[in-house]
Design a protein around this motif. Sequence first.
Motif: not given
Length: 138
Positions: A75-91
Motif C-alpha cells: 500500500s502507498v500508505d506503508k512507508p518503505l525505507t532502505g531498512e525495509s526487509k522484503f520478508s517483513e513486507l510479505g515476500a
Amino acid sequence: MASTIFMRPRLSPATTSTRVSGLNLLSFVNHGRSSLSFRSRPPPARFRTSSSLHQPKPEIVDKVCEIVRKQLAVSVDKPLTGESKFSELGADSLDTVEIVMGLEEEFGITVEEDNAQNITTVQDAADLIEELCSNKAT
C-alpha cells in the motif's frame, strides 16, 4: 571465512546464579584478509560495512522502493525505507526472485545468483545496483 568464539563465565563453586551482565557473543571475522575485525554486536546503521560506505543515489533507492511496492502490492500508505526487509513486507523466495528480475530490467544489469541471495532489504538492493552500475560504467 568466519569463526565464532563463545565466551562463558567462570563460576565459582559458591556461585549459585548463572546471571552475567555485559557478556556478549563475540564474532571473529577474517574474510580472507590479513587484518582482523571483532564485533560484539551489529554495528549501528550509520556504520555500514565497507562495501556500502558509499550511499547509493536517492533516485536508485526510490526506484527500488517503487519496484518492491509494485511487486509485493504494498500500500502507498506503508512507508518503505532502505531498512525495509522484503520478508517483513510479505515476500517469499519467488517474490524476491521477481524483484531481482525487475531490478535487472529497470537498471540494465545482471545480478549473479550469489549476490541475489544476499539481497534482503531495499538498501541491499540499492547498494548492489550502485556497485553493478559503477562497474558497468568503467
